[in-house]
Design an enzyme around this catalytic site. Structure first.
Site: not given
Ligand code: IVH
Length: 686
Positions: A127, A92, A43-45, A125
């Protein structure tokens, strides 16, 4: 918690006031969407937001591109302008098998010319299964967002991206670069996706097949007002142009810096060494995958050191320093050969798709659920269609949709049979129910078998040794019709069954004997009343104390039980209204059969010393099993939760407690050992 900036004097100028409001609203946004720690009531927001809107409409020259009011979507655009990426957006290389990963590490190691024992550091990380996007910040202000497109030229989706609440419109901190391209993924959390689809359904609008499509569709909305209502999220994972600040020496430092500037960075990341480290990360993420709130399709490994990345360079459109380690695809195309129906434990009739065998989610699938008749109609799935089958984790494979453009002319619609395929009884579907049911009740062997199987489950009467194969024989030879008949079985009868050695027959008799002494909650759960799971059974037992009042309860009385709503109450009431169910119960609690300790009804409130408290169990306790500890806590009125959060009151930790304990310590929660648990149950607070 971030402190609120001091409120400027009321008499401050419109310019100052607007600046303050913008800062405060953005700070609250960050706390809410990125830190997950809301600190400003809605509400405040809204009040501050409206005030800012008013100032801006009176003084349009005060509107800045980073104003939170600009997140609600502007003019609909006719199309998207092309944007040429100053640094191309690459893709990738993929790997699936362990060998692919080992080969990647070997290649990197060799190319970098490292010594034998000197392992490569990798930043690992997730994907994310969304869409890649590039965000440009100039002097810390968000100015442009573009899709990946073909990697060289994408589309300008600035106005849509501006509506993503977790994205800072202005970067924070002391190290804000002159120009920065943040690369990352736009996605939709599963829960947001489900809610959004529900809204679409209610509004009679098109639903999306999965969160990725929903995110893509939302991002490419020509009317950013619509995008503003779509719950999109973003995680940063890469960089394009950088001017005015030095490039961080490692990928991990880049992400830390991003987080410092207020950009959303995912916390499921780690720096590991060598192929071994990569595979361990992959396994750990695989185990978590289903419990993550968003979809991922694998993990990504990146050489951590920037100088090493540069040394490795690129091949065609992908960097040599990174690899996507993908999970097996969870969706595949196949042909729908036939639709049969299956009869469930409660008589529910489920249409099941018979498929041309297809490899999906790491296994060969030949059957998939179609859920119910309405789903088949809604998705317009016909026999002969080419369909998308999905198998995710432990979830039962399902038919997602049909490819209409591939429908053969002789495709046939599904017709719900009128008779149960197992017992021939009539199939009935009540007007306001989605599920059709066999009316055969315990007369129907399908229900009998599954009722017995459920009855014997570990969390029900826990009859060890009463497996599916034995139940099949007992039912087919007409030796057992209801759960009560189990307790009349003798050694000779059991020993003559197929694949039943004398020893196993005796063991089963012993288990049956042991199962006779149980708890009221387990007994209620074991009855297999529709809608009554383990936790409702516990609530019922706790509330009523004994069985008779439950059997005779009116709907109104049942509604007084915690978490029991009209549907559950109706189902319980109906179950006990059936004469044959009462007969079975009487047979079960006849002298010499099943017993439990009955208690008084629960006092209205408070219920137990731990009423209203949430407790998390982790690790192995010296003497108590987890189930036993859970039962004791629940008996004292506590809620036992699976994960630690700010809402947790106590964490009980035993040996080998892992991340939950760490989290508890991080949050400063009271952590107890088994002795502490006993004290707590006795009513001593810590
Ligand atoms: S790095 C230079 N990191 O995967 C590398 N891509 O096949 C550029 N994606 O188009 C991508 N998670 O949409 C990277 N942790 C992550 C990712 C990631 C998902 C997707 C991204 C990219 C595709 C590449």
């Amino acid at each position: 918690m971030v402190r609120h900036p001091a409120r400027p004097p009321e008499a401050s100028s419109a310019t100052e006031r607007a600046a303050w409001l913008r800062a405060e609203l953005e700070r609250a946004n960050h706390a809410y969407y990125v830190l997950d720690q809301p600190d400003l009531p809605d509400a405040e927001y809204d009040k501050l937001f409206r005030e800012l809107q008013q100032i801006e409409s009176a003084h349009p020259d005060l509107i800045t591109p980073d104003s939170p009011t600009q997140r609600v979507g502007g003019e609909a655009s006719a199309g998207f302008e092309p944007v040429v990426h100053d640094v191309p957006m690459l893709s990738l290389n993929n790997g699936f098998a362990d060998e692919d990963i080992a080969a990647f590490d070997k290649r990197v190691h060799e190319t970098l010319g490292k010594a034998e024992g000197d392992q490569v550091d990798y930043a690992c990380e997730l994907k994310f299964d969304g869409l890649a996007i590039s965000l440009r910040y100039v002097d810390g202000v968000f100015v442009q967002a573009s899709t990946r497109g073909d990697g060289t030229t994408g589309e300008n989706v600035t106005e849509n991206v501006r509506t993503i609440r977790s994205l800072p419109l202005r970067l924070k901190g002391k190290r804000v670069p002159k120009v920065l391209d943040v690369r990352g993924e736009v996605l939709m959390f599963r829960r947001d996706f489900a809610r959004m689809n529900e809204r679409q359904r209610e509004a009679g609008q098109k639903e999306f097949a999965n969160p990725r499509n929903a995110a893509a569709g939302s991002l490419r909305q020509l009317d950013s007002k619509i995008t503003a209502q779509r719950p999109l999220s973003f995680f940063a994972y890469g960089i394009g142009v950088l001017e005015g600040e030095p490039m961080p020496a490692t990928h991990a430092e880049l992400l830390d810096w991003y987080a410092e500037m207020g950009l959303p960075v995912n916390s499921e990341r780690a720096v590991v060494k060598g192929a071994q480290g990569l595979l361990e990360f992959f396994r750990a993420v695989g185990e978590k995958r289903e419990s993550l709130p968003y979809d991922i399709d694998g993990v990504v490994y990146k050489v951590n050191r920037r100088d090493e990345q540069d040394a490795l360079g690129f091949v065609s459109r992908a960097p040599r320093f990174a690899l996507a380690h993908k999970f097996p695809a969870q969706e595949a195309l196949t042909k729908l050969l036939a639709i049969d129906v299956q009869v469930g434990r409660t008589g529910a009739i489920t249409p099941v798709a018979r498929l041309e065998p297809v490899f999906v989610g790491g296994a060969t699938v030949t059957n998939a659920t179609l859920h119910n008749e309405d789903e088949v109609r809604r998705k317009d799935i016909r026999i002969g269609d080419t369909v998308i089958v999905r198998r995710a984790g432990d979830v039962i494979p399902e038919v997602v949709s049909a490819l209409l453009e591939r429908r053969p002319e002789d495709a046939r619609e599904f017709v719900m049979p009128t008779e149960c395929p197992v017992c021939g009884s009539r199939i009935e579907r009540l007007p306001d129910e989605a599920i059709a049911r066999c009316t055969g009740g315990l007369f129907c062997p399908a229900q009998r078998k599954q009722a017995l199987w459920h009855f014997a489950q570990r969390r029900a009467l826990d009859i060890d040794g009463l497996g599916e194969k034995i139940i099949d024989q007992l039912v087919e030879q007409n030796l057992v019709r209801t759960p009560a008949d189990l307790f009349n079985l003798g050694f000779a009868t059991l020993a003559q069954l197929d694949r039943m050695a004398d020893k196993s027959a005796q063991n089963l008799l012993d288990s049956l004997e042991k199962a006779k002494s149980t708890t009221l909650a387990r007994f209620i759960y074991a009855l297999g009343i529709r809608q009554v799971g383990e936790s409702t059974a516990k609530d019922l037992a706790r509330y009523f104390g004994s069985l008779d009042p439950i059997m005779d309860a009116s709907i109104e009385q049942l509604l007084e039980v915690k978490d029991v709503g009209p549907i559950v109450a109706e189902s319980i009431h109906q179950f006990f209204a059936e004469e044959h169910n009462r007969t079975v119960i009487e047979q079960l609690r006849a002298p010499g059969k099943v017993t439990w300790v009955e208690g008084p009804p629960a006092p209205k409130a408070p219920v137990g010393v731990l009423a209203g408290k949430t407790v998390v169990l982790t690790g192995t306790l010296p003497t108590l099993t987890r189930d036993a500890a859970k039962e004791m806590l629940e008996a004292a009125g506590a809620k036992v939760a699976g994960s630690v959060s700010k809402k947790t009151d106590y964490v009980v930790a035993g040996a080998d407690a892992g991340s939950k304990l760490a989290k508890a310590e991080e949050l400063g929660l009271p952590v107890l050992d088994e002795e502490g648990l006993h004290k707590l149950l006795e009513g001593h607070s810590t």
